[in-house]
Design an enzyme around this catalytic site. Structure first.
Site, mmCIF file in Angstrom:
data_model
loop_
_atom_site.group_PDB
_atom_site.id
_atom_site.type_symbol
_atom_site.label_atom_id
_atom_site.label_comp_id
_atom_site.label_asym_id
_atom_site.label_seq_id
_atom_site.Cartn_x
_atom_site.Cartn_y
_atom_site.Cartn_z
ATOM 1 N N GLU A 80 7.643 -0.890 -7.335
ATOM 2 C CA GLU A 80 8.496 0.297 -7.261
ATOM 3 C C GLU A 80 7.669 1.574 -7.218
ATOM 4 O O GLU A 80 8.059 2.558 -6.575
ATOM 5 C CB GLU A 80 9.464 0.326 -8.450
ATOM 6 C CG GLU A 80 10.427 -0.844 -8.504
ATOM 7 C CD GLU A 80 11.282 -0.975 -7.253
ATOM 8 O OE1 GLU A 80 11.556 0.048 -6.601
ATOM 9 O OE2 GLU A 80 11.661 -2.116 -6.906
ATOM 10 N N HIS A 83 6.780 2.308 -3.601
ATOM 11 C CA HIS A 83 7.832 3.068 -2.921
ATOM 12 C C HIS A 83 7.793 4.541 -3.329
ATOM 13 O O HIS A 83 7.878 5.446 -2.492
ATOM 14 C CB HIS A 83 9.214 2.520 -3.301
ATOM 15 C CG HIS A 83 9.502 1.140 -2.796
ATOM 16 N ND1 HIS A 83 9.373 0.797 -1.461
ATOM 17 C CD2 HIS A 83 9.944 0.033 -3.439
ATOM 18 C CE1 HIS A 83 9.728 -0.475 -1.317
ATOM 19 N NE2 HIS A 83 10.072 -0.956 -2.498
ATOM 20 N N ASP A 176 14.256 -4.008 0.579
ATOM 21 C CA ASP A 176 13.222 -3.408 1.426
ATOM 22 C C ASP A 176 13.348 -3.850 2.884
ATOM 23 O O ASP A 176 13.228 -3.037 3.803
ATOM 24 C CB ASP A 176 11.831 -3.777 0.899
ATOM 25 C CG ASP A 176 11.609 -3.242 -0.509
ATOM 26 O OD1 ASP A 176 12.306 -2.287 -0.900
ATOM 27 O OD2 ASP A 176 10.737 -3.777 -1.213
#
Length: 392
Positions: A80, A83, A176
């Site tokens: 995470e 991202h 994703d």
């Protein structure tokens, strides 16, 4: 479900949902009860696998399970963060990264509509997971054979992080892979249309995953399928709303103050309920000496027994002005919708900079305006006579 903050990384709040505290020991138990199975799986790696005997005695399996489960969630957190760091590079805001029942999620205030940016943000997480898997494998190979427990954990994390990357790249929007699909579709389509297609693919994937979970009696798989399906539906709706309301302000949709039905603090609960039934409203602004004093809804009256309704007044049950969420007339309509969702209310007062009541905007107003926009109509100010009678 409640969550609590454990720190910040790159300025991003890191939170643990209470469900995480339930699933972590569950994962530790599952891994610990399958140590021999994972040793066999690790046999696909070219290096010699740990000795089984040293890892299956006493409390060792459960300690291995705990270490592997913690390492797995650290990998999810790094995924995470991958991202999030790329999103920060593009100037996006990340509210938090939350670890919960089904892994982790980076909560963005909004996703980029530029397909190149979304593609970069989407692939960053899986790339980080693969990198973590590669590093774990290098550690697995480098550790001496007389450290079988450490080699087991490293080998497990090598496989699981690569598997995490692969699973996330499946086209289950908003996972994703689904975001990658939307980004590629948006190269020659509108963002809304690309979202609709990606969401449809995501729903189909969720249905298949749910059926597989039912066949395998896998509750986690079923929960994940539900999460994907609801996420795809929600994001498709949110994207369509955002496109329909682009350039539209609260003033364009609200009911002006002059047209509002209001009550005073002295209104009895009996009279209030009678008006609700007669006028088909379930919420009213409360005025006192012409100024906004708060909001009262049907839900607020539920605590008053029928025999006491003539004795109790609106001021006894209403939400006072200081505790009522509000918006300004010149704010985008999407701000009003997000405020309603955040506070779980169906209507919010619109206040001027001088804290004068300018109007009221409800979910009914928003849905009617959305339907007009979807039909190709113009979203100018909606007149009172065109409004629905009931405001849910």
């Amino acid at each position: 479900m409640a969550s609590f903050r454990i720190g910040r990384i790159f300025g991003i709040p890191i939170e643990l949902d209470l469900t995480f505290l339930l699933v972590l020991p569950l994962f530790a138990w599952i891994i610990g009860s399958q140590v021999e199975f994972w040793i066999d799986i690790l046999g696909i790696l070219p290096e010699a696998t740990p000795s089984t005997g040293a890892l299956t005695e006493g409390s060792t399996p459960w300690l291995l399970g705990l270490a592997a489960a913690v390492g797995l969630f650290v990998g999810v957190l790094l995924h995470e963060l991958g991202h999030s760091v790329v999103a920060l590079h593009y100037g996006l805001t990340i509210e938090s990264i939350k670890l919960w029942l089904l892994g982790g999620v980076a909560q963005f205030t909004e996703m980029p509509e530029d397909w190149r940016q979304e593609l970069a943000v989407a692939v960053a997480g899986p790339i980080v997971s693969v990198a973590v898997g590669v590093v774990s494998y290098v550690v697995f190979v480098a550790l001496p054979a007389d450290l079988p427990a450490a080699r087991f954990v490293a080998g497990y994390l090598a496989l699981m992080n690569v598997a995490l990357a692969g699973f996330n790249m499946l086209p289950g929007f908003p996972m994703d892979g689904g975001r990658v699909l939307r980004a590629l579709l948006a190269r020659n389509r509108t963002h809304v249309r690309a979202t609709e297609i990606a969401a449809a693919v995501g729903k189909g994937f969720a249905v298949l995953l749910g059926l597989l979970g039912l066949v395998a009696f896998d509750l986690i798989m079923i929960a994940l399928a539900f999460f994907i399906y609801m996420g795809a539906s929600g994001e498709a709706q949110q994207t369509a709303l955002k496109a329909a309301f682009e350039g539209v302000t609260v003033r364009d949709i609200m009911t002006p103050a002059a047209d509002l039905e209001t009550v005073t603090q002295e209104t009895t609960i009996a009279d209030l309920l009678d008006r609700m039934l007669r006028e088909r409203h379930v919420g009213y602004p409360v005025l006192q000496n012409g100024r906004f004093a708060g909001m009262v809804t049907l839900e607020d009256t539920q605590s008053v027994r029928e025999v006491e309704r003539d004795a109790y007044r609106v001021e006894d049950v209403m939400t006072e002005a200081g505790d009522v969420p509000t918006v300004r007339p010149d704010q985008p309509v999407m701000d009003a919708l997000e405020t309603m969702q955040e506070h779980g209310v169906g209507r919010i007062p619109v206040m001027t900079v001088d804290d004068e009541l300018a109007g009221l905007i409800s979910r009914t107003d928003l849905m009617m305006a959305f339907n007009i926009a979807q039909s190709g109509g113009s979203l100018g100010p909606i007149q009172t006579q065109e409004r629905l009678l009931e405001r849910p």
